[in-house]
Write an enzyme that holds these catalytic residues in place. Structure first.
Site, short mmCIF file in Angstrom:
data_model
loop_
_atom_site.label_atom_id
_atom_site.label_comp_id
_atom_site.label_asym_id
_atom_site.label_seq_id
_atom_site.Cartn_x
_atom_site.Cartn_y
_atom_site.Cartn_z
N ARG A 162 33.63 33.13 53.55
CA ARG A 162 33.76 33.67 52.19
C ARG A 162 34.94 32.99 51.51
NH1 ARG A 162 36.66 38.76 50.08
NH2 ARG A 162 35.98 38.71 47.93
N TYR A 173 41.62 47.99 54.34
CA TYR A 173 42.82 47.67 55.11
C TYR A 173 43.49 48.90 55.72
CZ TYR A 173 42.55 42.93 53.40
OH TYR A 173 42.13 41.65 53.16
N ASN A 213 36.25 45.91 50.90
CA ASN A 213 37.50 45.44 51.51
C ASN A 213 38.26 46.66 51.98
OD1 ASN A 213 36.68 42.95 50.60
ND2 ASN A 213 38.36 42.66 49.16
N GLU A 254 37.86 42.97 44.02
CA GLU A 254 38.83 44.05 43.84
C GLU A 254 39.30 44.26 42.40
OE1 GLU A 254 42.07 43.61 46.59
OE2 GLU A 254 40.78 43.77 48.34
N HIS A 274 38.59 35.75 41.98
CA HIS A 274 39.61 36.34 42.86
C HIS A 274 40.96 36.15 42.15
CE1 HIS A 274 40.19 37.57 47.30
NE2 HIS A 274 41.35 37.72 46.73
N GLU A 292 36.41 42.02 53.53
CA GLU A 292 37.79 41.76 53.98
C GLU A 292 38.24 42.90 54.87
OE1 GLU A 292 40.81 41.01 50.99
OE2 GLU A 292 39.42 39.76 49.85
C1 FCB Z 1 43.33 41.95 49.32
C2 FCB Z 1 43.06 40.65 48.58
C3 FCB Z 1 43.33 39.42 49.40
C4 FCB Z 1 44.53 39.57 50.28
C5 FCB Z 1 44.47 40.85 51.07
C6 FCB Z 1 45.61 41.05 52.01
O1 FCB Z 1 43.65 42.94 48.41
O2 FCB Z 1 41.74 40.61 48.15
O3 FCB Z 1 43.44 38.34 48.53
O4 FCB Z 1 45.67 39.47 49.53
O5 FCB Z 1 44.39 41.94 50.19
#
Ligand code: FCB
Length: 453
Positions: free
Chosen positions: A99, A314, A312, A188, A143, A364
């Site tokens: 990607r 995290y 995405n 995002e 992006h 992500e």
């Molecule tokens: C996300 C972004 C990516 C990277 C990660 C850690 O929010 O899409 O570009 O910075 O975080």
């Protein structure tokens, strides 16, 4: 009446115990996509080559105090000049997909007008190189690197930017669409609106809530318009959108309204227009007079059906007005809590709350740790290995419960420019020595390679 999202619980469950030996490639469907992800500004460098125009991130990096280490994207990972080497690197990881994003200012240096052939040719070479190596190209159109010339007119606060974006999408899709597996419009939009126009941490660094909400509206409008332009081309590529989503929790009933607000502003403000054709009522009221100007037909355009939704993930949000922290939590180098259960909860919640949910791709997921090259020339990032394993396991849990997840992309292929943090945060599976541009596989890259091999 508003109901709390399903993931809200007063007692957060403990993270699942995952042992590396538990996780097997064969536990995922044979056609499940495994990949790695990057974005243009974070890796390419060569910001003044190939006819590229300036972007808002070039400008932002030059404003004192914006980037923690005072760096910029001029060289980054020098990927623009090391394309073949990097494509070989991706192939070495045994992934089936990559990607990447296209830099709008490489295609239209001022955000409007005819395409810059050199820009298109660069991405065509990238895509052809992936295909030659048996890898699926997954393209993201935006992006965050808006052409500066469009920012000079108001950027995403200016409604016209949505129409310019759709034009750009058509140019890219006409030329590159027939060769790629998927095209995501935006990455995002919460970040490119709220974080950029209200919180001011990302380019263009504004501090205005009404401006941020106008930007969010125009981003989603641009998304919908771009979807319609690309649909009309009858491409083979799957078309979708990438959102950053999380699960919100608290450990006290008094915090439940705070949980609902966190969930509403972060998740539902973006999910509901796209999947339901409406803004969430509770948050609309919360924003009061700051709400955007919605013109007739806008929400219908935003709701243009998706072939996939990119997620995405995290970390989770933990809400505590009293400032309590979750017990026993561990954090990455970003200060983000490691909470894989939040991913399972999020996927289940999407599945149960949104009828007609398109197939999901985890576009992500990853972690920053302060990696250092050891005296043995290796990078022993066992915390990242564990993070990836636990989150893949969390995806698997959701799939077992019936959620349609088609793929997973680790963020990121290699260490890169982490926005306002500069080069100080390392998310890569591959270590980058910024002095020499040497790439070294970390233990996490070797683990992924072995898992997929
Ligand atoms: C996300 C972004 C990516 C990277 C990660 C850690 O929010 O899409 O570009 O910075 O975080």
């Amino acid at each position: 009446m508003t109901t709390l999202p399903q993931t809200v619980s007063t007692l957060p469950p403990s993270p699942p115990e995952v042992k590396s030996s538990d996780l097997l490639r064969s536990d995922f469907p044979a056609n499940f996509t495994f990949g790695v992800a990057t974005s243009a500004f974070q890796i390419e460098g060569a910001t003044q080559e190939g006819g590229r125009g300036p972007s808002i991130w070039d400008t932002f990096c030059r404003e004192p105090g914006r980037i923690r280490d005072g760096s910029n994207g001029d060289v980054a990972c020098d990927h623009y000049h090391r394309l073949d080497e990097d494509l070989d690197l991706i192939a070495r990881l045994n992934v089936s997909a990559y990607r990447f994003s296209v830099a709008w200012p490489r295609i239209q240096p001022t955000g409007t007008g005819p395409a810059n052939e050199e820009g298109l040719a660069f991405y065509e070479r990238l895509i052809d190189g992936l295909i030659e190596r048996g890898l699926e190209p997954h393209l993201t159109l935006y992006h965050w690197d808006l052409p500066q010339a469009l920012q000079d007119l108001g950027g995403w606060t200016h409604r016209d930017t949505a129409y310019r974006f759709a034009e750009y999408a058509r140019i890219v899709a006409e030329r590159l669409g027939p060769k790629v597996k998927s095209i995501a419009t935006l990455n995002e939009p919460w970040c490119s609106s709220i974080l950029s126009y209200q919180i001011g941490e990302h380019a263009p660094g504004w501090n205005s809530r009404p401006a941020a909400l106008a930007a969010a509206h125009h981003l989603l409008l641009g998304h919908g318009l771009a979807m319609q332009e690309m649909r009309a081309l009858n491409l083979g590529a799957e078309l979708g959108l990438v959102l950053n989503l999380d699960s919100a929790y608290s450990d006290a009933p008094d915090d439940l309204p705070g949980v609902q607000l966190a969930d509403g502003t972060f998740n539902r403000w973006f999910l509901d227009p796209v999947l339901r054709g409406q803004y969430p009522h509770d948050i609309w009221l919360h924003y009061g007079t700051d709400v955007p100007d919605v013109q007739a037909g806008d929400l219908k355009i935003m709701q243009t059906p998706l072939d996939f939704l990119g997620v995405n993930y995290y970390s989770r949000t933990f809400v505590s007005a009293a400032g309590r922290k979750p017990q026993g939590a561990t954090y990455t180098d970003m200060g983000w809590e490691v909470y894989p259960q939040g991913l399972t909860d999020l996927l289940l919640r999407l599945h149960h709350s949104y009828s007609g949910l398109p197939p999901l791709l985890i576009t992500e997921n990853g972690a920053a740790y302060p990696d250092e090259l050891g005296t043995d020339g290796q990078i022993h990032d066992s915390a990242r290995v564990q993070y990836l394993q636990q989150h893949l396991s969390a995806v698997q849990e959701a799939m077992k419960a019936g959620v349609n997840v088609r793929g997973y992309f680790a963020w990121s292929l290699m260490d890169n420019f982490e926005w306002a943090y500069g080069y100080g945060k390392r998310f890569g599976l591959v270590y980058v020595d910024y002095q020499t541009q040497a790439r070294t596989l970390k233990d996490s890259a070797k683990w992924y390679q072995g898992f997929l091999g």
